[in-house]
Design a protein around this motif. Structure first.
Motif, PDB file in Angstrom:
ATOM      1  N   LEU A 218      42.263  38.314  46.325  1.00  0.00           N
ATOM      2  CA  LEU A 218      43.614  38.457  46.835  1.00  0.00           C
ATOM      3  C   LEU A 218      44.541  38.781  45.846  1.00  0.00           C
ATOM      4  O   LEU A 218      44.371  38.705  44.542  1.00  0.00           O
ATOM      5  N   LYS A 219      45.447  39.678  46.300  1.00  0.00           N
ATOM      6  CA  LYS A 219      46.395  40.417  45.103  1.00  0.00           C
ATOM      7  C   LYS A 219      47.223  39.230  44.647  1.00  0.00           C
ATOM      8  O   LYS A 219      47.641  39.638  43.462  1.00  0.00           O
ATOM      9  N   HIS A 220      47.765  38.247  45.283  1.00  0.00           N
ATOM     10  CA  HIS A 220      48.936  37.423  44.732  1.00  0.00           C
ATOM     11  C   HIS A 220      48.684  35.961  45.000  1.00  0.00           C
ATOM     12  O   HIS A 220      49.419  35.247  44.869  1.00  0.00           O
ATOM     13  N   ALA A 221      47.293  35.689  45.216  1.00  0.00           N
ATOM     14  CA  ALA A 221      46.933  34.210  45.308  1.00  0.00           C
ATOM     15  C   ALA A 221      45.604  34.048  45.141  1.00  0.00           C
ATOM     16  O   ALA A 221      44.808  35.245  44.938  1.00  0.00           O
ATOM     17  N   TYR A 222      45.386  32.639  44.761  1.00  0.00           N
ATOM     18  CA  TYR A 222      43.817  32.502  44.397  1.00  0.00           C
ATOM     19  C   TYR A 222      43.006  32.239  45.453  1.00  0.00           C
ATOM     20  O   TYR A 222      43.389  31.819  46.433  1.00  0.00           O
ATOM     21  N   PRO A 223      41.754  32.798  45.479  1.00  0.00           N
ATOM     22  CA  PRO A 223      41.106  33.685  44.194  1.00  0.00           C
ATOM     23  C   PRO A 223      41.494  34.867  44.278  1.00  0.00           C
ATOM     24  O   PRO A 223      41.336  35.795  45.453  1.00  0.00           O
ATOM     25  N   PHE A 224      42.090  35.388  42.985  1.00  0.00           N
ATOM     26  CA  PHE A 224      42.695  36.783  42.878  1.00  0.00           C
ATOM     27  C   PHE A 224      41.500  37.766  42.953  1.00  0.00           C
ATOM     28  O   PHE A 224      40.178  37.346  42.891  1.00  0.00           O
ATOM     29  N   ILE A 225      41.668  39.150  43.065  1.00  0.00           N
ATOM     30  CA  ILE A 225      40.801  40.038  43.088  1.00  0.00           C
ATOM     31  C   ILE A 225      39.709  40.151  41.770  1.00  0.00           C
ATOM     32  O   ILE A 225      38.510  39.908  41.920  1.00  0.00           O
ATOM     33  N   GLU A 226      40.103  39.681  40.828  1.00  0.00           N
ATOM     34  CA  GLU A 226      39.564  39.456  39.431  1.00  0.00           C
ATOM     35  C   GLU A 226      38.684  38.216  39.618  1.00  0.00           C
ATOM     36  O   GLU A 226      37.411  38.308  39.163  1.00  0.00           O
ATOM     37  N   ASP A 227      38.907  37.232  40.239  1.00  0.00           N
ATOM     38  CA  ASP A 227      38.079  35.883  40.574  1.00  0.00           C
ATOM     39  C   ASP A 227      37.032  36.294  41.576  1.00  0.00           C
ATOM     40  O   ASP A 227      35.832  35.814  41.215  1.00  0.00           O
ATOM     41  N   GLY A 228      37.359  37.151  42.396  1.00  0.00           N
ATOM     42  CA  GLY A 228      36.037  37.463  43.429  1.00  0.00           C
ATOM     43  C   GLY A 228      35.042  38.084  42.687  1.00  0.00           C
ATOM     44  O   GLY A 228      34.033  37.999  42.885  1.00  0.00           O
ATOM     45  N   VAL A 229      35.394  39.278  41.859  1.00  0.00           N
ATOM     46  CA  VAL A 229      34.524  40.018  40.984  1.00  0.00           C
ATOM     47  C   VAL A 229      33.908  39.218  39.931  1.00  0.00           C
ATOM     48  O   VAL A 229      32.364  39.163  39.940  1.00  0.00           O
ATOM     49  N   GLU A 230      34.390  38.160  39.548  1.00  0.00           N
ATOM     50  CA  GLU A 230      34.047  37.315  38.243  1.00  0.00           C
ATOM     51  C   GLU A 230      32.775  36.258  39.277  1.00  0.00           C
ATOM     52  O   GLU A 230      31.784  36.049  38.520  1.00  0.00           O
ATOM     53  N   GLN A 231      33.017  35.778  40.363  1.00  0.00           N
ATOM     54  CA  GLN A 231      32.093  35.168  40.965  1.00  0.00           C
ATOM     55  C   GLN A 231      30.973  35.875  41.459  1.00  0.00           C
ATOM     56  O   GLN A 231      29.674  35.435  41.451  1.00  0.00           O
ATOM     57  N   MET A 232      31.087  37.164  41.834  1.00  0.00           N
ATOM     58  CA  MET A 232      29.952  38.117  42.013  1.00  0.00           C
ATOM     59  C   MET A 232      28.867  38.216  40.820  1.00  0.00           C
ATOM     60  O   MET A 232      27.825  37.952  41.075  1.00  0.00           O
ATOM     61  N   ALA A 233      29.611  38.414  39.806  1.00  0.00           N
ATOM     62  CA  ALA A 233      28.885  38.454  38.312  1.00  0.00           C
ATOM     63  C   ALA A 233      28.010  37.064  38.167  1.00  0.00           C
ATOM     64  O   ALA A 233      26.966  36.993  37.717  1.00  0.00           O
ATOM     65  N   LYS A 234      28.730  35.918  38.358  1.00  0.00           N
ATOM     66  CA  LYS A 234      28.140  34.701  38.282  1.00  0.00           C
ATOM     67  C   LYS A 234      26.748  34.493  39.317  1.00  0.00           C
ATOM     68  O   LYS A 234      25.919  33.954  38.888  1.00  0.00           O
TER      69      LYS A 234
END
Length: 313
Positions: free
Chosen positions: A88-104
């Protein structure tokens, strides 16, 4: 074991409860907290819509869930499993959180898509940039769907909605050809026109495709939900358009908000409450088309373009 392909499903985001509205608004304002008056106005809008703030986030959650199911049903390669992540652009999970979870989760190959059919460097382009920057940190190979505004299944889904509402106008005694159809989308700053941005052209192409398919000749395009900034935004605004139509003695109006793919604040408040109030003052009958939400045709549209982006990489 199936090869997992990540799908980053990006959208604007919305607070999940009223106590999250201030943090959400502050993020939109790039870290500048809203005034008490601004905060109250936004909270009042959320409280005014049916069901309050909660259905808005649930709508997006449902879309992501339905998309994952559709992708794995439609994929020809049975050795592949698509796994959807929200960003999400302005709320959790943010765009960066989504990518981070993919990496995990060990994802190394992914496709990104925004829940908005029309491309603008100021909207979709911004989502993609954030995803690309985070993906580079983790070595995830991404491809992106930039737009899908003329996908046949999207046009069909939108056409069905326009036709259904025109039928309802006839049921209450209005002549089908007398109904003015207003296609609408979220306004953006006018400066995108100087940049050669395709946003406005893509919206007009979608509008024409839907109008042609639905047999609608009496239509025009209008804008809505402009931000309050010193710089001018694309217009005319729908409230001004309604007043102009009243002068033309148009009595029946159908709004088709083709720039929005689910029931969010810009639909449930800006159209269902604010625009309806103006229409009431003008003694005008106003209806709007139903949102796409999890319509199978929309899910299949997204699935088609995601699978194509993955196969072409």
């Amino acid at each position: 074991m199936k090869n997992k392909i990540g799908v980053l499903v990006m959208s604007y985001g919305t607070p999940e409860s009223l106590d999250q509205v201030e943090a959400y608004y502050t993020h939109i304002r790039r870290g500048n907290p809203p005034s008490e008056e601004q905060l109250k106005e936004l909270k009042d809008r959320y409280e005014a819509i049916v069901g309050g703030v909660f259905p808005l986030r649930a709508n997006t959650d449902s879309q992501v869930e339905a998309l994952q199911m559709t992708l794995n049903r439609d994929s020809v390669d049975k050795d592949v499993e698509f796994v959807c992540y929200q960003g999400l652009k302005h709320a959790y999970p943010f765009i960066e959180d989504g990518v981070e979870q993919m990496a995990k989760d060990g994802i190394t190959r992914a496709v990104g898509i925004v829940l908005a059919p029309h491309y603008s460097i100021m909207s979709v382009g911004g989502y993609i940039k954030r995803a690309e920057e985070k993906a580079a940190e983790h070595g995830i190979r991404f491809s992106f769907v930039k737009s899908y505004h003329l996908h046949p299944k999207l046009i069909e889904a939108l056409t069905q909605r326009v036709s259904k509402k025109l039928d309802q106008f006839e049921e209450v005694g209005a002549k089908r050809d007398s109904v003015r159809v207003l296609f609408s989308a979220h306004s953006l700053p006018e400066k995108i026109l100087e940049m050669g941005d395709p946003y406005q052209d893509q919206l007009l192409e979608t509008s024409k495709a839907v109008a042609d398919r639905a047999g609608v000749k009496n239509w025009q395009f209008t804008w809505q939900s402009a931000g309050r900034t010193a710089t001018p935004w694309l217009g005319p605004d729908i409230l001004d358009t309604l007043r102009e139509l009243s002068v033309e003695q148009v009595e029946d109006v159908l709004v088709a908000p083709i720039g929005f793919v689910s029931d969010h604040l810009e639909v449930l408040y800006d159209l269902d409450i604010e625009a309806q109030a103006v229409a009431g003052e003008l003694d005008m009958r106003l209806m709007r088309t139903d949102a796409l939400n999890t319509d199978p045709l929309y899910m299949e549209t997204l699935s088609d373009v995601i699978i194509k982006a993955w196969e072409e990489e």
